[in-house]
Write a protein that holds these residues in place. Structure first.
Motif, PDB file in Angstrom:
ATOM      1  N   SER A   1     -23.527  -4.301  38.861  1.00 29.52           N
ATOM      2  CA  SER A   1     -25.205  -4.336  39.763  1.00 29.52           C
ATOM      3  C   SER A   1     -26.030  -3.056  39.745  1.00 29.52           C
ATOM      4  CB  SER A   1     -25.279  -4.570  40.966  1.00 29.52           C
ATOM      5  OG  SER A   1     -24.070  -3.238  41.816  1.00 29.52           O
ATOM      6  N   GLY A   2     -26.752  -3.080  39.679  1.00 22.29           N
ATOM      7  CA  GLY A   2     -27.712  -1.614  39.818  1.00 22.29           C
ATOM      8  C   GLY A   2     -29.307  -1.772  40.467  1.00 22.29           C
ATOM      9  N   PHE A   3     -29.618  -0.316  41.306  1.00 26.14           N
ATOM     10  CA  PHE A   3     -30.686  -0.544  42.227  1.00 26.14           C
ATOM     11  C   PHE A   3     -32.034  -0.444  41.288  1.00 26.14           C
ATOM     12  CE2 PHE A   3     -33.759   2.256  43.981  1.00 26.14           C
ATOM     13  CZ  PHE A   3     -33.986   2.020  45.678  1.00 26.14           C
ATOM     14  N   PHE A   4     -32.780  -1.179  41.571  1.00 21.23           N
ATOM     15  CA  PHE A   4     -34.307  -1.254  40.904  1.00 21.23           C
ATOM     16  C   PHE A   4     -35.105  -0.676  41.767  1.00 21.23           C
ATOM     17  CE2 PHE A   4     -38.548  -3.383  40.076  1.00 21.23           C
ATOM     18  CZ  PHE A   4     -38.433  -3.726  38.840  1.00 21.23           C
ATOM     19  N   ARG A   5     -36.446   0.199  41.225  1.00 21.30           N
ATOM     20  CA  ARG A   5     -37.187   0.530  41.526  1.00 21.30           C
ATOM     21  C   ARG A   5     -38.630   0.228  40.209  1.00 21.30           C
ATOM     22  NH1 ARG A   5     -36.620   4.623  43.308  1.00 21.30           N
ATOM     23  NH2 ARG A   5     -35.972   4.326  45.675  1.00 21.30           N
ATOM     24  N   GLY A   6     -39.638  -0.955  41.157  1.00 22.68           N
ATOM     25  CA  GLY A   6     -40.789  -0.959  39.947  1.00 22.68           C
ATOM     26  C   GLY A   6     -41.988  -0.972  41.388  1.00 22.68           C
TER      27      GLY A   6
ATOM     28  N   ILE B   1     -45.105   0.121  45.418  1.00 22.65           N
ATOM     29  CA  ILE B   1     -43.703   0.012  45.069  1.00 22.65           C
ATOM     30  C   ILE B   1     -42.286  -1.011  45.697  1.00 22.65           C
ATOM     31  CG2 ILE B   1     -42.092   1.736  45.068  1.00 22.65           C
ATOM     32  CD1 ILE B   1     -43.397   3.833  45.231  1.00 22.65           C
ATOM     33  N   ALA B   2     -41.871  -1.628  44.326  1.00 18.71           N
ATOM     34  CA  ALA B   2     -41.201  -2.423  45.254  1.00 18.71           C
ATOM     35  C   ALA B   2     -39.126  -2.106  44.464  1.00 18.71           C
ATOM     36  CB  ALA B   2     -40.987  -4.266  44.805  1.00 18.71           C
ATOM     37  N   GLU B   3     -38.750  -2.530  45.560  1.00 18.15           N
ATOM     38  CA  GLU B   3     -36.800  -2.290  45.234  1.00 18.15           C
ATOM     39  C   GLU B   3     -36.470  -3.620  45.652  1.00 18.15           C
ATOM     40  OE1 GLU B   3     -37.602   2.225  46.557  1.00 18.15           O
ATOM     41  OE2 GLU B   3     -37.009   0.936  47.897  1.00 18.15           O
ATOM     42  N   MET B   4     -35.650  -2.988  44.803  1.00 16.16           N
ATOM     43  CA  MET B   4     -34.285  -4.406  45.228  1.00 16.16           C
ATOM     44  C   MET B   4     -32.916  -4.153  44.183  1.00 16.16           C
ATOM     45  SD  MET B   4     -35.882  -7.254  42.864  1.00 16.16           S
ATOM     46  CE  MET B   4     -36.138  -6.602  40.960  1.00 16.16           C
ATOM     47  N   ILE B   5     -32.043  -5.149  44.673  1.00 17.86           N
ATOM     48  CA  ILE B   5     -30.630  -5.090  44.091  1.00 17.86           C
ATOM     49  C   ILE B   5     -30.066  -6.413  42.691  1.00 17.86           C
ATOM     50  CG2 ILE B   5     -28.208  -4.988  44.236  1.00 17.86           C
ATOM     51  CD1 ILE B   5     -29.736  -2.633  45.487  1.00 17.86           C
ATOM     52  N   VAL B   6     -30.517  -5.663  41.534  1.00 17.56           N
ATOM     53  CA  VAL B   6     -29.626  -6.552  40.098  1.00 17.56           C
ATOM     54  C   VAL B   6     -28.412  -6.908  40.138  1.00 17.56           C
ATOM     55  CG1 VAL B   6     -32.266  -5.929  39.840  1.00 17.56           C
ATOM     56  CG2 VAL B   6     -30.225  -4.475  38.552  1.00 17.56           C
ATOM     57  N   MET B   7     -28.617  -8.069  39.317  1.00 17.28           N
ATOM     58  CA  MET B   7     -26.961  -8.036  39.386  1.00 17.28           C
ATOM     59  C   MET B   7     -26.824  -8.466  37.560  1.00 17.28           C
ATOM     60  SD  MET B   7     -26.194 -10.278  42.609  1.00 17.28           S
ATOM     61  CE  MET B   7     -27.986  -9.798  43.616  1.00 17.28           C
ATOM     62  N   SER B   8     -25.405  -8.259  36.988  1.00 17.53           N
ATOM     63  CA  SER B   8     -25.308  -8.460  35.919  1.00 17.53           C
ATOM     64  C   SER B   8     -24.009  -8.081  35.267  1.00 17.53           C
ATOM     65  CB  SER B   8     -25.842  -6.907  34.641  1.00 17.53           C
ATOM     66  OG  SER B   8     -25.718  -8.082  33.618  1.00 17.53           O
TER      67      SER B   8
ATOM     68  N   VAL C   1     -36.915  -8.782  48.096  1.00 15.69           N
ATOM     69  CA  VAL C   1     -37.492  -7.224  47.411  1.00 15.69           C
ATOM     70  C   VAL C   1     -37.541  -6.518  48.936  1.00 15.69           C
ATOM     71  CG1 VAL C   1     -39.445  -6.233  46.590  1.00 15.69           C
ATOM     72  CG2 VAL C   1     -38.629  -8.010  45.543  1.00 15.69           C
ATOM     73  N   TYR C   2     -37.496  -4.805  48.605  1.00 16.98           N
ATOM     74  CA  TYR C   2     -38.449  -4.646  50.113  1.00 16.98           C
ATOM     75  C   TYR C   2     -39.819  -3.562  49.749  1.00 16.98           C
ATOM     76  CZ  TYR C   2     -37.606  -0.458  53.000  1.00 16.98           C
ATOM     77  OH  TYR C   2     -38.033   0.224  54.190  1.00 16.98           O
ATOM     78  N   ILE C   3     -40.283  -3.360  50.134  1.00 18.72           N
ATOM     79  CA  ILE C   3     -41.710  -2.736  50.563  1.00 18.72           C
ATOM     80  C   ILE C   3     -41.373  -1.768  50.727  1.00 18.72           C
ATOM     81  CG2 ILE C   3     -43.924  -3.020  49.796  1.00 18.72           C
ATOM     82  CD1 ILE C   3     -43.800  -5.806  49.819  1.00 18.72           C
TER      83      ILE C   3
END
Length: 228
Positions: free
Chosen positions: A94-99, A163-170, A184-186
């Protein structure tokens, strides 16, 4: 930007056992509660009928089955949420995404149909539709995902470029292929956009603060040393 997370942190973010908001999500409307309550009543009736027909003693097994069936209306939402959490936790990485929010739009979703009869006796089908907000979130690398959630009044503050943040999985260690993601968190509006609340907000906020550029640790001022 995607920052890999440890397995321990991922397990904290998406717990195995249902949280309060997750339980509330699957609790549903009053009609859902009535359906579960009806199942509980039927389960108790079946257990009593089997006990009478087969002349079974009311031992520990029968007692357990009785409690299990009688409380179906209470424990089933927690079971549903836990199963959904387990599906997300099956991903190895998993990872923390910020975009940023690249685009957003509103759609309608058909959530059910009802058949009724009008004053002329004709059969009429009434469609129940729900307005949904769609977000496209991405970053400068070309990565982007689309999220759909029920439209809420608080969503009126959403705009492109935020800016938007979320957790991504792989299932890949380098997170080169994202297979699932959370809500998504703003941060600018302390706003969550989601259908199902996957994330433990307290742990997410901790990760977000640590990885925020303006929260990087600053060097401490050295105290002046005076010679005696």
């Amino acid at each position: 930007m995607i920052v890999p997370l440890t397995r321990q942190k991922f397990d904290q973010l998406i717990p195995l056992i249902a949280t309060g908001p997750q339980y509330k999500y699957y609790w549903g409307k009053f009609s859902n509660f009535l359906q579960r309550l009806l199942i509980s009543v039927v389960a108790i009736a079946v257990i009593l009928l089997v006990r009478v027909l087969f002349r079974l003693e009311f031992g520990p097994i029968m007692f357990f089955l009785g409690v299990f069936g009688a409380l179906f209306w209470l424990w089933y939402p927690a079971f549903q949420a836990s199963v959904r959490n387990a599906k997300s936790r099956r991903y190895k990485y998993s990872g923390f995404f910020r975009g940023r929010i690249l685009d957003w739009w509103i759609t309608d979703r058909l959530i059910g149909k009802q058949e009724t009869v009008n004053s002329k006796g004709d059969l009429v089908i009434v469609e129940n539709r729900e307005k949904r907000i769609n977000l496209e979130v991405g970053d400068d690398t070309g990565f982007s995902v689309e999220l759909e959630a029920p439209l809420r009044p608080a969503h009126k503050v959403i705009a492109r470029g935020q800016i938007a943040e979320m957790i991504v999985m792989s299932n890949r260690p380098d997170l080169s292929m994202i297979e699932d993601f959370s809500e998504v968190y703003i941060p600018s509006h302390d706003l969550w956009v989601n259908d199902y609340p996957y994330i433990r907000i307290d742990f997410f906020n901790e990760v977000s603060r640590r990885l925020r550029p303006d929260q990087q640790e600053r060097p401490r001022r050295r105290r002046r040393q005076y010679e005696e």
